[in-house]
Design a protein around this motif. Structure first.
Motif, PDB file in Angstrom:
ATOM      1  N   TYR A   1       1.098  -1.098   0.030  1.00  0.00           N
ATOM      2  CA  TYR A   1       0.028   0.059   0.120  1.00  0.00           C
ATOM      3  C   TYR A   1       0.908   1.219  -0.072  1.00  0.00           C
ATOM      4  O   TYR A   1       1.826   1.380   0.561  1.00  0.00           O
ATOM      5  CB  TYR A   1      -0.794  -0.035   1.288  1.00  0.00           C
ATOM      6  CG  TYR A   1      -1.910  -1.069   1.470  1.00  0.00           C
ATOM      7  CD1 TYR A   1      -3.061  -0.976   0.567  1.00  0.00           C
ATOM      8  CD2 TYR A   1      -1.796  -2.002   2.154  1.00  0.00           C
ATOM      9  CE1 TYR A   1      -3.968  -1.997   0.588  1.00  0.00           C
ATOM     10  CE2 TYR A   1      -2.807  -3.075   2.343  1.00  0.00           C
ATOM     11  CZ  TYR A   1      -3.974  -3.010   1.459  1.00  0.00           C
ATOM     12  OH  TYR A   1      -4.955  -3.977   1.660  1.00  0.00           O
TER      13      TYR A   1
ATOM     14  N   VAL B   1       3.556   0.397   2.713  1.00  0.00           N
ATOM     15  CA  VAL B   1       3.497  -0.565   3.633  1.00  0.00           C
ATOM     16  C   VAL B   1       3.343  -1.782   3.062  1.00  0.00           C
ATOM     17  O   VAL B   1       2.610  -2.132   2.154  1.00  0.00           O
ATOM     18  CB  VAL B   1       2.284  -0.617   4.572  1.00  0.00           C
ATOM     19  CG1 VAL B   1       2.069  -1.744   5.437  1.00  0.00           C
ATOM     20  CG2 VAL B   1       2.196   0.796   5.305  1.00  0.00           C
TER      21      VAL B   1
ATOM     22  N   ALA C   1       1.935  -4.986   3.202  1.00  0.00           N
ATOM     23  CA  ALA C   1       0.948  -5.687   3.918  1.00  0.00           C
ATOM     24  C   ALA C   1       1.170  -7.354   3.680  1.00  0.00           C
ATOM     25  O   ALA C   1       0.773  -8.196   4.407  1.00  0.00           O
ATOM     26  CB  ALA C   1      -0.533  -5.335   3.514  1.00  0.00           C
TER      27      ALA C   1
ATOM     28  N   PRO D   1      -2.412 -11.935  14.401  1.00  0.00           N
ATOM     29  CA  PRO D   1      -2.938 -10.573  15.115  1.00  0.00           C
ATOM     30  C   PRO D   1      -3.309  -9.562  14.055  1.00  0.00           C
ATOM     31  O   PRO D   1      -3.068  -9.624  12.881  1.00  0.00           O
ATOM     32  CB  PRO D   1      -1.440 -10.317  15.665  1.00  0.00           C
ATOM     33  CG  PRO D   1      -0.440 -10.888  15.060  1.00  0.00           C
ATOM     34  CD  PRO D   1      -0.866 -12.228  14.376  1.00  0.00           C
ATOM     35  N   SER D   2      -3.766  -8.737  14.826  1.00  0.00           N
ATOM     36  CA  SER D   2      -4.302  -7.345  14.179  1.00  0.00           C
ATOM     37  C   SER D   2      -2.973  -6.640  13.358  1.00  0.00           C
ATOM     38  O   SER D   2      -2.066  -6.545  13.854  1.00  0.00           O
ATOM     39  CB  SER D   2      -4.705  -6.164  15.130  1.00  0.00           C
ATOM     40  OG  SER D   2      -5.109  -5.273  14.228  1.00  0.00           O
ATOM     41  N   GLY D   3      -3.289  -6.322  12.083  1.00  0.00           N
ATOM     42  CA  GLY D   3      -2.471  -5.805  11.235  1.00  0.00           C
ATOM     43  C   GLY D   3      -1.374  -6.806  10.417  1.00  0.00           C
ATOM     44  O   GLY D   3      -0.267  -6.336   9.832  1.00  0.00           O
TER      45      GLY D   3
ATOM     46  N   LYS E   1      -4.404 -10.069   7.211  1.00  0.00           N
ATOM     47  CA  LYS E   1      -5.462 -11.140   6.937  1.00  0.00           C
ATOM     48  C   LYS E   1      -6.412 -10.270   6.067  1.00  0.00           C
ATOM     49  O   LYS E   1      -6.860 -11.316   5.069  1.00  0.00           O
ATOM     50  CB  LYS E   1      -6.087 -11.544   8.274  1.00  0.00           C
ATOM     51  CG  LYS E   1      -5.088 -12.116   9.448  1.00  0.00           C
ATOM     52  CD  LYS E   1      -6.084 -12.381  10.617  1.00  0.00           C
ATOM     53  CE  LYS E   1      -6.716 -11.356  11.358  1.00  0.00           C
ATOM     54  NZ  LYS E   1      -5.751 -10.329  11.966  1.00  0.00           N
TER      55      LYS E   1
ATOM     56  N   THR F   1      -6.021  -7.983   4.088  1.00  0.00           N
ATOM     57  CA  THR F   1      -5.454  -7.792   2.796  1.00  0.00           C
ATOM     58  C   THR F   1      -5.611  -9.008   1.929  1.00  0.00           C
ATOM     59  O   THR F   1      -5.973  -9.098   0.737  1.00  0.00           O
ATOM     60  CB  THR F   1      -3.912  -7.415   2.768  1.00  0.00           C
ATOM     61  OG1 THR F   1      -4.073  -6.063   3.777  1.00  0.00           O
ATOM     62  CG2 THR F   1      -3.367  -7.119   1.467  1.00  0.00           C
TER      63      THR F   1
HETATM   64  P1  ADP Z   1      -5.212  -7.603   9.421  1.00  0.00           P
HETATM   65  O1  ADP Z   1      -6.603  -7.711   8.905  1.00  0.00           O
HETATM   66  O2  ADP Z   1      -4.538  -8.696   9.839  1.00  0.00           O
HETATM   67  O3  ADP Z   1      -5.446  -6.567  10.850  1.00  0.00           O
HETATM   68  P2  ADP Z   1      -4.767  -6.005   7.445  1.00  0.00           P
HETATM   69  O4  ADP Z   1      -4.475  -6.782   6.069  1.00  0.00           O
HETATM   70  O5  ADP Z   1      -6.070  -4.978   7.487  1.00  0.00           O
HETATM   71  O6  ADP Z   1      -4.438  -6.685   8.447  1.00  0.00           O
HETATM   72  O7  ADP Z   1      -3.227  -4.876   7.342  1.00  0.00           O
HETATM   73  C1  ADP Z   1      -1.899  -5.234   6.919  1.00  0.00           C
HETATM   74  C2  ADP Z   1      -1.106  -4.018   6.999  1.00  0.00           C
HETATM   75  O8  ADP Z   1      -1.591  -3.140   5.786  1.00  0.00           O
HETATM   76  C3  ADP Z   1      -1.263  -2.985   8.152  1.00  0.00           C
HETATM   77  O9  ADP Z   1       0.039  -2.590   8.386  1.00  0.00           O
HETATM   78  C4  ADP Z   1      -2.197  -2.113   7.983  1.00  0.00           C
HETATM   79  O10 ADP Z   1      -2.053  -0.877   8.437  1.00  0.00           O
HETATM   80  C5  ADP Z   1      -1.992  -2.122   6.221  1.00  0.00           C
HETATM   81  N1  ADP Z   1      -2.949  -1.529   5.317  1.00  0.00           N
HETATM   82  C6  ADP Z   1      -4.189  -2.101   5.253  1.00  0.00           C
HETATM   83  N2  ADP Z   1      -5.126  -1.704   4.363  1.00  0.00           N
HETATM   84  C7  ADP Z   1      -4.340  -0.342   3.868  1.00  0.00           C
HETATM   85  C8  ADP Z   1      -4.733   0.589   3.226  1.00  0.00           C
HETATM   86  N3  ADP Z   1      -5.733   0.649   2.401  1.00  0.00           N
HETATM   87  N4  ADP Z   1      -3.822   1.774   2.989  1.00  0.00           N
HETATM   88  C9  ADP Z   1      -2.442   1.599   3.687  1.00  0.00           C
HETATM   89  N5  ADP Z   1      -2.231   0.657   4.348  1.00  0.00           N
HETATM   90  C10 ADP Z   1      -2.873  -0.424   4.885  1.00  0.00           C
END
Ligand code: ADP
Ligand code: ADP
Length: 227
Positions: free
Chosen positions: A13, A20, A22, A41-43, A46, A48
């Motif tokens: 992203y 980032v 992901a 865990p959160s972040g 998953k 994505t």
């Molecule tokens: P989970 O579902 O396990 O909590 P995510 O897939 O939501 O994890 O996020 C994985 C990483 O990608 C995190 O660091 C999150 O902040 C980042 N992230 C997720 N969606 C976006 C986005 N649309 N733009 C920027 N960063 C993103």
């Protein structure tokens, strides 16, 4: 038979300094009829990953093959059609259309696709979900557990190759959570519906055939619980 093949999937992203990563080079396959939990865990990446599997958002690199179709080689229109036919999505907050009835919500993917709904199949699905008496109700007239059952019906109506559920019990109390997991497992075990559930809940992971753990966008463990 592999229903799903993930090859070297990465998602970044943003750009430059704030980019980032992901998902980092994730590969795995899922067999027809498997029940797989993806836990982390959160972040950890998953959601994505689920978006990439669901055809909701394009990866930065890598391939996703559903039933041997390379999803991201399709254009947007083809992808939307493919997704509606092959992938049933279940969300934490149901994503029902508030002004449509239970029956209309369930049959919406078929209408969008200009496909006929088989009344016998609709009756079969709504009976198994315990929604037969609720077909004319609006979502706000239903409990959370009932709303999630409607979203399971909507995901099943097109006979998808794959059901993807993102924290399907995340908004439910323990009784309703159990009920929703029992229904998902019934469609998986009795009707061989391939199921992938994303969760951070160990109690849900324990019920799967196989648990894939992700950390920092990478698979850290891939464990078969029930061969
Ligand atoms: P989970 O579902 O396990 O909590 P995510 O897939 O939501 O994890 O996020 C994985 C990483 O990608 C995190 O660091 C999150 O902040 C980042 N992230 C997720 N969606 C976006 C986005 N649309 N733009 C920027 N960063 C993103
Ligand atoms: P459009 O392509 O016209 O934007 P969508 O495919 O996004 O329509 O679907 C509209 C609504 O139907 C959304 O709320 C979406 O969540 C739901 N939906 C469509 N297809 C499915 C499916 N296979 N499983 C679950 N929900 C679906």
């Amino acid at each position: 038979m592999n229903i799903l093949q993930i090859e070297n999937l990465s998602k970044v992203y943003g750009k430059g300094e704030t980019a980032v990563k992901a998902l980092d080079n994730v590969s795995f396959t899922v067999k027809q009829g498997e029940f797989v939990v993806i836990i982390g865990p959160s972040g950890s990446g998953k959601s994505t990953l689920l978006h990439m599997l669901g055809g909701v958002d394009r990866p930065s690199s890598g391939r996703v093959l559903v039933n041997d179709t390379d999803m991201y080689s399709l254009n947007e229109t083809q992808l939307a059609i493919f997704r509606r036919r092959q992938i049933g999505l279940i969300y934490q907050f149901y994503n029902l259309i508030p002004i449509l009835s239970v029956e209309e919500n369930i049959t919406l993917p078929m209408l969008l696709d200009k496909q006929k709904v088989d009344p016998k199949q609709l009756n079969d699905i709504t009976t198994k979900l315990g929604l037969s008496e609720r077909l004319g109700h609006l979502p706000n007239q239903l409990s959370g557990g009932q709303q999630q059952r409607v979203s399971i019906g909507r995901a099943l109506i097109s006979n998808p190759a794959l059901m993807l559920a993102d924290e399907p019990t995340g908004n439910l109390d323990s009784k309703n959570s159990e009920e929703i997991m029992e229904l998902l497992k019934m469609f998986n075990k009795t009707y061989k519906q391939t199921l992938i559930v994303i969760t951070h809940d160990e109690r849900i992971a324990m019920q799967a055939d196989r648990v894939i753990s992700i950390e920092d966008g990478k698979i850290s463990k891939d464990e078969v619980l029930r061969p």
